[in-house]
Design an enzyme around this catalytic site. Structure first.
Site, mmCIF file in Angstrom:
data_model
loop_
_atom_site.group_PDB
_atom_site.id
_atom_site.type_symbol
_atom_site.label_atom_id
_atom_site.label_comp_id
_atom_site.label_asym_id
_atom_site.label_seq_id
_atom_site.Cartn_x
_atom_site.Cartn_y
_atom_site.Cartn_z
ATOM 1 N N ALA A 250 45.542 -1.772 26.414
ATOM 2 C CA ALA A 250 46.356 -0.802 27.782
ATOM 3 C C ALA A 250 47.211 -0.123 27.157
ATOM 4 C CB ALA A 250 46.945 -2.587 28.280
ATOM 5 N N ALA A 251 47.336 0.487 25.871
ATOM 6 C CA ALA A 251 48.955 0.625 25.995
ATOM 7 C C ALA A 251 49.295 1.852 26.824
ATOM 8 C CB ALA A 251 48.501 1.958 24.439
ATOM 9 N N GLY A 252 48.683 2.844 27.250
ATOM 10 C CA GLY A 252 48.390 4.293 28.141
ATOM 11 C C GLY A 252 48.876 3.191 29.646
ATOM 12 N N ASP A 253 48.682 2.213 29.650
ATOM 13 C CA ASP A 253 48.517 1.280 31.115
ATOM 14 C C ASP A 253 50.159 1.186 31.026
ATOM 15 O OD1 ASP A 253 46.477 2.209 32.360
ATOM 16 O OD2 ASP A 253 45.728 0.099 31.550
#
Length: 300
Positions: A250-253
């Site tokens: 979920a890094a981009g989120d």
């Protein structure tokens, strides 16, 4: 006073298996840890923003099943406004199957379910509550016509519109001029511009393509390297903190949710990207999607 952010997007239940490596086609990997977590790009970004102190309204659709009910209960626990989370009586809630290797890299397959049935008329009800200078954050795990409608209408209401074009899909060229910010990763930037992003020079070339389409500010996320910002006055890489990644799911989120929070609080773009990079760096050191998003005191 909490800032007002509307997130329009997907809600999934993530079923995660962590093993030493990702299986090749036809290969079965024995062993590993299983986790079941709330996820979906829209939900992840909404929770990330709420954990960082924003007043978040989440616009989404879930099935009339246990996964959907659990997801909504989770949003309530995070203090998210759920007035515009609709229930689909025909389709199940979205599910994502996620494989994570020992280096934290992942492979994901999504069954959209109710997310694929979020209608324009439903989103329009929420858009009626958006005021000038509110921040709206969208992704591409709901129907593209719904996304394109929302972008245009939110722009017309004077909101700051941020599009995270993930997962990568082709969009109608007319919508780009309504975006304040677009936040693709390298893969998404290549799909939308035709330019393979491998370094800062190619990132600038891709950003110029987005500008030609009408986007004011381009932020290309580059994983552990940070994020590249390009607009009429700024052209630079903003580095991310160096950490040992456990799960990049979920890094981009988290980056996008944090970016929306920082901008809604009046931080300038460079400050906001640095803030978002710090939040994303913390998230990759933990397992899970929403569970990995940091609290505000962890960034201060």
């Amino acid at each position: 006073m909490k800032q007002k952010i509307f997130v329009i997007g997907s809600s999934n239940t993530d079923m995660v298996v962590k093993s030493q490596k990702l299986p090749a086609p036809g290969e079965t990997i024995i062993g590993g840890t299983f986790l079941m977590n709330p996820g979906g790009k829209g939900a992840n970004q909404a929770v990330a923003a709420a954990k960082l102190g924003a007043a978040v309204t989440f616009v989404s659709k879930t099935g009339n099943d246990i996964f959907g009910k659990q997801a909504v209960q989770g949003f309530q626990r995070e203090g998210i406004n759920i007035d515009y989370i609709f229930t689909d009586l025909e389709n199940p809630s979205g599910v994502a199957l996620i494989l994570v290797d020992a280096k934290g890299e992942n492979s994901i397959a999504v069954a959209s379910g109710a997310n694929g049935n979020l209608q324009i008329a439903e989103v329009e009800k929420a858009i009626g509550q958006i005021m000038p200078n509110d921040t709206v954050l969208l992704q591409l795990e709901i129907p593209i016509p719904t996304v394109e409608f929302a972008i245009k209408k939110c722009f017309e209401r004077g909101a700051k519109v941020i599009l995270n074009p993930a997962p990568a899909q082709v969009l109608d060229e007319s919508v780009f001029k309504y975006l304040d910010i677009i936040t693709p990763n390298e893969t998404e930037a290549e799909l939308l511009t035709g330019i393979k992003v491998i370094d800062l020079t190619s990132a600038e070339q891709a950003a110029l393509k987005f500008h030609e389409k009408g986007v004011k500010n381009v932020i290309i996320t580059l994983g552990s390297r940070g994020a590249y910002l390009h607009n009429d006055t700024i052209n630079r890489l903003i580095p991310a903190p160096i950490v040992e990644a456990t799960d990049t799911t979920a890094a981009g989120d988290v980056f996008n949710g944090a970016l929306a929070v920082a901008l809604s609080e009046g931080q300038d773009l460079e400050q906001a990207i640095s803030f978002a990079c710090r939040a994303a760096a913390i998230s990759v050191t933990r397992m899970g999607a929403q569970a990995s998003a940091p609290m505000r005191n962890e960034l201060n």
